[in-house]
Scaffold this active site. Structure first.
Site, PDB file in Angstrom:
ATOM      1  N   THR A   1      -3.224 -11.363  17.876  1.00 58.58           N
ATOM      2  CA  THR A   1      -2.612 -11.478  16.451  1.00 58.58           C
ATOM      3  C   THR A   1      -1.832 -11.271  17.120  1.00 58.58           C
ATOM      4  O   THR A   1      -0.784 -10.263  17.205  1.00 58.58           O
ATOM      5  CB  THR A   1      -3.346 -10.233  15.778  1.00 58.58           C
ATOM      6  OG1 THR A   1      -2.587  -8.932  15.898  1.00 58.58           O
ATOM      7  CG2 THR A   1      -4.942  -9.590  15.436  1.00 58.58           C
TER       8      THR A   1
ATOM      9  N   TYR B   1       1.813   4.576  15.553  1.00 56.10           N
ATOM     10  CA  TYR B   1       0.609   3.497  15.193  1.00 56.10           C
ATOM     11  C   TYR B   1      -0.602   4.133  15.828  1.00 56.10           C
ATOM     12  O   TYR B   1      -1.498   4.756  15.946  1.00 56.10           O
ATOM     13  CB  TYR B   1       0.865   2.533  16.336  1.00 56.10           C
ATOM     14  CG  TYR B   1      -0.237   1.489  15.965  1.00 56.10           C
ATOM     15  CD1 TYR B   1      -0.168   0.582  15.146  1.00 56.10           C
ATOM     16  CD2 TYR B   1      -0.942   1.119  16.884  1.00 56.10           C
ATOM     17  CE1 TYR B   1      -1.681  -0.129  14.306  1.00 56.10           C
ATOM     18  CE2 TYR B   1      -2.485   0.757  16.884  1.00 56.10           C
ATOM     19  CZ  TYR B   1      -2.719  -0.293  15.616  1.00 56.10           C
ATOM     20  OH  TYR B   1      -3.269  -0.982  15.757  1.00 56.10           O
TER      21      TYR B   1
ATOM     22  N   VAL C   1       0.765  -1.381   0.017  1.00 56.05           N
ATOM     23  CA  VAL C   1      -0.468   0.550  -0.179  1.00 56.05           C
ATOM     24  C   VAL C   1       0.753   1.210   0.120  1.00 56.05           C
ATOM     25  O   VAL C   1       0.122   2.457  -0.275  1.00 56.05           O
ATOM     26  CB  VAL C   1      -0.635   0.238   0.897  1.00 56.05           C
ATOM     27  CG1 VAL C   1      -2.001  -1.100   1.508  1.00 56.05           C
ATOM     28  CG2 VAL C   1      -0.411   0.146   2.545  1.00 56.05           C
TER      29      VAL C   1
ATOM     30  N   LYS D   1      -3.436   6.174  14.034  1.00 58.08           N
ATOM     31  CA  LYS D   1      -5.067   5.993  13.876  1.00 58.08           C
ATOM     32  C   LYS D   1      -5.691   7.075  15.037  1.00 58.08           C
ATOM     33  O   LYS D   1      -7.011   6.975  14.238  1.00 58.08           O
ATOM     34  CB  LYS D   1      -4.819   4.701  15.456  1.00 58.08           C
ATOM     35  CG  LYS D   1      -4.843   3.537  15.013  1.00 58.08           C
ATOM     36  CD  LYS D   1      -4.776   2.793  13.826  1.00 58.08           C
ATOM     37  CE  LYS D   1      -4.644   0.806  13.615  1.00 58.08           C
ATOM     38  NZ  LYS D   1      -5.980   0.978  11.798  1.00 58.08           N
TER      39      LYS D   1
END
Length: 309
Positions: free
Chosen positions: A185, A149, A58, A153
Site C-alpha cells: 500500500t 505505529y 477520526v 498497534k
C-alpha cells in the site's frame, strides 16, 4: 438483502480495496476518509452500488458520531463497521518530534478506539452488528524506527481483546481483528519521515486485495483474530521464544529490507493532513521487493556471525 457497510479509511490501501470488495458483493456503502476528492474517486469505482461518502477525520471530536448519523439518515441502519484508517512515521524514538508521535497514536489508536465506541453504541441499540478492525503483525512484534505505529498497534491488540471479553454477553455483536504483515500500500511513502531513508514493506509482501478478502470473509465467518501473511506465525514465534536472537536480527533486517536506499529530507507526510495525490490501492512495492528477496538472507548471516561467531 444487501448489507450496509461503513468503511473508515476508504481512500487508500486496504480500505480502498475493501470498499471495492464489498461493492462487488452488492453491499451498500458509507465511505469515510479525510480527502473528499479521493472519496469521490472511490465512489466512482463502486458505482454499481448505492454509496454515501462522508469526509471524516477520526481525530476530530464528534466526527465519527456525525458519520454514523449520516449513515442512518441515508440507509436507516448499519450492519458492518470496518475501520482501516492509519498513518505511519519513521524515525528513532528520541529523534521523532513529539507532535508527530502523538498524532500517529491519536489517529491509529485513539481514532480506532472512538470508532469502536461509536459502532458498539449503535450495535447495542440495534441488537446486532459486526465491527472489523485492521491491526498489524506489529501488534505482536516490534521493529525499530516505527515506535508510534508499533505502540498504536499493540494498543489496538489489547483494546480488542478486552472488548471481546466484554461482548461475551452480546453474541450477536462481533468484533474481529485482521492482522496483516507487510502489504503493498502507499502508507510507507505517505509516512512522516525523520530517519533520512524512505520506508518500504519488508518481504514477503501481500496485496491489499488479499487483506480485503479476509475482511469481507469476517462478515460471513466472524473470527476473533485473522492473520494475513506467510511469515507472521514464524516472526511471532521468534519474537516470543528467541527474543535475544530476534533483537540481534531485527535491526539489520529492517535497515536492509524495510528501508530503501532513497534519501529523504525530514517531513510530516500525511500524518496531519491527507495527500490525495499519493492515495491509491497499491503502493508499487511488490516488483521491487521480489528483486531483493535474497538480500535479507545475507544480512541475517552477517548479523549471526557477528553475534555468535
Amino acid at each position: 438483502m444487501s448489507r450496509v457497510v461503513v468503511v473508515v479509511g476508504a481512500t487508500s490501501g486496504i480500505g480502498r480495496a475493501t470498499a471495492r470488495a464489498f461493492a462487488e458483493r452488492g453491499d451498500r456503502l458509507v465511505l469515510a476518509a479525510r480527502a473528499s476528492t479521493t472519496l469521490a474517486e472511490v465512489r466512482g469505482e463502486c458505482a454499481a452500488v448505492d454509496v454515501l461518502t462522508v469526509p471524516t477525520d477520526v481525530t476530530e471530536p464528534g466526527a465519527l458520531d456525525a458519520l454514523v448519523d449520516a449513515a442512518l439518515e441515508r440507509f436507516g441502519r448499519v450492519d458492518v463497521w470496518v475501520h482501516t484508517a492509519a498513518v505511519m512515521a519513521y524515525g528513532r524514538f528520541d529523534e521523532l518530534p513529539g507532535r508527530v508521535f502523538d498524532q500517529v497514536v491519536r489517529t491509529d489508536l485513539l481514532g480506532t478506539a472512538e470508532s469502536v465506541r461509536v459502532a458498539l453504541r449503535h450495535f447495542r441499540a440495534a441488537g446486532a452488528g459486526t465491527v472489523i478492525l485492521t491491526g498489524s503483525l506489529l501488534g505482536h512484534i516490534t521493529a525499530p524506527y516505527m515506535s508510534a505505529y508499533v505502540a498504536s498497534k499493540w494498543g489496538i491488540q489489547g483494546l480488542v481483546r478486552t472488548v471481546q471479553q466484554e461482548l461475551r454477553d452480546s453474541p450477536e455483536i462481533r468484533l474481529c481483528l485482521v492482522n496483516p504483515g507487510s502489504v503493498d500500500t502507499p502508507v510507507y511513502q505517505q509516512a512522516a519521515n525523520y530517519l533520512g531513508r524512505v520506508g518500504r514493506p519488508p518481504p514477503p509482501v501481500t496485496s491489499p486485495q488479499r487483506v480485503a478478502r479476509a475482511i469481507v470473509d469476517c462478515v460471513d465467518r466472524p473470527r476473533r483474530e485473522v492473520s494475513v501473511g506467510r511469515l507472521n506465525v514464524v516472526l511471532r514465534a521468534g519474537f516470543t521464544v528467541l527474543p535475544g536472537v530476534y533483537d540481534v536480527l531485527v535491526g539489520p533486517l529492517m535497515r536492509a529490507a524495510g528501508l530503501s536506499g532513497r534519501p529523504v529530507a525530514a517531513h510530516d507526510g500525511s500524518v496531519f493532513a491527507p495527500n490525495p495525490c499519493g492515495e491509491a490501492v497499491r503502493g508499487g512495492h511488490l516488483p521491487d521487493l521480489r528483486k531483493i528477496v535474497f538480500g535479507p538472507v545475507s544480512v541475517v548471516g552477517a548479523a549471526l556471525r557477528r553475534r555468535f561467531g
